[in-house]
Design a protein around this motif. Structure first.
Motif, PDB file in Angstrom:
ATOM      1  N   LEU A  25      -3.263  53.552   0.562  1.00 52.52           N
ATOM      2  CA  LEU A  25      -2.630  52.298   0.956  1.00 52.52           C
ATOM      3  C   LEU A  25      -3.004  51.136   0.041  1.00 52.52           C
ATOM      4  CD1 LEU A  25      -3.024  52.387   4.861  1.00 52.52           C
ATOM      5  CD2 LEU A  25      -1.034  53.026   3.489  1.00 52.52           C
ATOM      6  N   GLY A  26      -1.966  50.399  -0.370  1.00 53.98           N
ATOM      7  CA  GLY A  26      -2.159  49.098  -0.980  1.00 53.98           C
ATOM      8  C   GLY A  26      -1.934  48.040   0.087  1.00 53.98           C
ATOM      9  N   ASN A  27      -1.950  46.790  -0.320  1.00 57.70           N
ATOM     10  CA  ASN A  27      -1.762  45.693   0.631  1.00 57.70           C
ATOM     11  C   ASN A  27      -0.300  45.283   0.713  1.00 57.70           C
ATOM     12  OD1 ASN A  27      -3.927  44.677   2.189  1.00 57.70           O
ATOM     13  ND2 ASN A  27      -4.973  44.010   0.315  1.00 57.70           N
ATOM     14  N   LEU A  28       0.037  44.582   1.791  1.00 56.12           N
ATOM     15  CA  LEU A  28       1.324  43.914   1.913  1.00 56.12           C
ATOM     16  C   LEU A  28       1.076  42.420   1.891  1.00 56.12           C
ATOM     17  CD1 LEU A  28       3.334  45.829   4.684  1.00 56.12           C
ATOM     18  CD2 LEU A  28       3.753  45.831   2.238  1.00 56.12           C
ATOM     19  N   ASN A  29       1.832  41.689   1.063  1.00 58.02           N
ATOM     20  CA  ASN A  29       1.669  40.241   1.056  1.00 58.02           C
ATOM     21  C   ASN A  29       2.558  39.606   2.129  1.00 58.02           C
ATOM     22  OD1 ASN A  29       4.291  40.189   0.050  1.00 58.02           O
ATOM     23  ND2 ASN A  29       3.690  39.636  -2.029  1.00 58.02           N
ATOM     24  N   ILE A  83      -4.592  48.698   6.852  1.00 56.64           N
ATOM     25  CA  ILE A  83      -4.768  49.389   8.130  1.00 56.64           C
ATOM     26  C   ILE A  83      -3.525  50.246   8.377  1.00 56.64           C
ATOM     27  CG2 ILE A  83      -5.038  49.126  10.629  1.00 56.64           C
ATOM     28  CD1 ILE A  83      -6.468  46.489  10.083  1.00 56.64           C
ATOM     29  N   HIS A  84      -3.724  51.543   8.583  1.00 57.65           N
ATOM     30  CA  HIS A  84      -2.603  52.465   8.763  1.00 57.65           C
ATOM     31  C   HIS A  84      -1.732  52.059   9.946  1.00 57.65           C
ATOM     32  CE1 HIS A  84      -5.243  54.890   6.269  1.00 57.65           C
ATOM     33  NE2 HIS A  84      -4.295  55.798   6.113  1.00 57.65           N
ATOM     34  N   TYR A 140       1.857  56.951  -1.366  1.00 62.43           N
ATOM     35  CA  TYR A 140       1.384  55.583  -1.588  1.00 62.43           C
ATOM     36  C   TYR A 140       2.282  54.601  -0.835  1.00 62.43           C
ATOM     37  CZ  TYR A 140      -1.082  57.888  -5.400  1.00 62.43           C
ATOM     38  OH  TYR A 140      -1.867  58.731  -6.122  1.00 62.43           O
ATOM     39  N   ASP A 141       1.659  53.767  -0.014  1.00 57.13           N
ATOM     40  CA  ASP A 141       2.426  52.811   0.780  1.00 57.13           C
ATOM     41  C   ASP A 141       1.608  51.533   0.917  1.00 57.13           C
ATOM     42  OD1 ASP A 141       4.566  51.875   2.202  1.00 57.13           O
ATOM     43  OD2 ASP A 141       4.424  53.314   3.840  1.00 57.13           O
TER      44      ASP A 141
END
Length: 299
Positions: free
Chosen positions: A115-119, A97-98, A90-91
């Motif tokens: 994948l989760g999101n990055l803020n 988008i990978h 999990y990242d």
């Protein structure tokens, strides 16, 4: 009840017993199954701090393939009579988008990247809910009997409770903390067992990136206009190499650049300037502004 009826009942009981025996034999043949759930954000932060002295991913390289294989080997030892279902990695990523690094992990056998999101602050969002969803679903469908969870966030408590509610055992794995603790106490209380990997275990998989030095570090820094123009030049090269399809994917993220693109931009600018921009936040913003300005003008 006559003899014929008694004989019929005895025959039915014998058939039922035979059926139960066959079912029990099949269950006995079916191996237990385990899965490994890895919160990559926790691993990068904890292992990076322990081995390289920093949580900043840009400052070190993680051999994810080697570390995953080490986790699998450890699970084989602990769950000796169990088979591996798969490793869940999990990242976080911009717009899910990978990155190239995440793509290479996804291509490994028996590994599933989620994948989760990055803020805007490069913080993972949605990873804990993904872990809970997978843990609960696999436990509910009896797909796993044991789950090795590599993480430390208190928000994972609900994931542990959900899996345990369906009969799965959850084993918490962690990275030795440089100081204090890096796993929430409520999480430690909730799991069925705990295991901590020390410095010797983690060291082979973390490599500190060398600090680049430049000849003209003592010279005055460039102006914001110079750096902004340089950002536009790098954007032109980027667009020529990547094409308009990747440009269309990049634009919705404005004004934020995906981590790998932002890092490549900074490295290329420093190479051309022959000086570091790490201590100049204003100049780094000007660099990104020039990069975006050129890309938007070409769309």
């Amino acid at each position: 009840m006559n003899d014929a009826e008694i004989s019929d009942i005895a025959t039915r009981l014998e058939r039922t017993n035979q059926l139960l025996q066959r079912m029990l034999a099949e269950v006995a043949k079916t191996p237990s199954t385990h899965a490994i759930f890895v919160d990559a954000g926790y691993v990068y932060a904890a292992a990076g701090l322990l081995v390289a002295g920093t949580e900043d991913r840009r400052s070190f390289d993680l051999d994810a393939e080697g570390l995953i294989e080490a986790f699998i080997d450890k699970a084989r030892t602990i769950f000796a009579d169990s088979r591996l279902l798969r490793v869940y990695w999990y990242d976080g990523a911009r717009r899910r988008i990978h990155t190239p690094e995440q793509q290479s992990v996804a291509e490994l056998p028996d590994v599933k990247v989620r994948l989760g999101n990055l803020n805007a602050n490069n913080q993972q969002k949605g990873v804990d809910s993904l872990i809970r969803s997978d843990l609960e679903s696999l436990a509910r469908h009896r797909a796993i009997s044991d789950a090795a969870l590599v993480g430390g966030d208190e928000d994972l408590v609900s994931a542990v409770e959900a899996a345990q509610g369906y009969g799965a055992r959850v084993h918490l794995w962690g990275i030795e903390a440089a100081e204090g603790r890096n796993q929430a106490e409520p999480l430690l209380w909730e799991v069925d067992s705990q295991r901590t990997f020390d410095l010797d275990f983690c060291r082979p998989y973390i490599t500190r990136r060398p600090v680049t030095t430049y000849e003209n570090e003592g010279a005055p820094p460039p102006s914001r206009d110079e750096v902004r123009f340089l950002g536009a030049q790098i954007a032109a090269t980027w667009l020529a190499e990547r094409g308009r399809a990747e440009l269309a994917e990049l634009l919705p993220g404005h004004p934020y650049l995906p981590g790998p693109v932002d890092q490549d931009l900074l490295i290329e600018a420093e190479r051309r300037l022959q000086r570091s921009l790490r201590g100049y936040a204003v100049l780094r913003r000007a660099l990104r502004d020039g990069f975006w300005q050129h890309l938007q003008s070409q769309y």
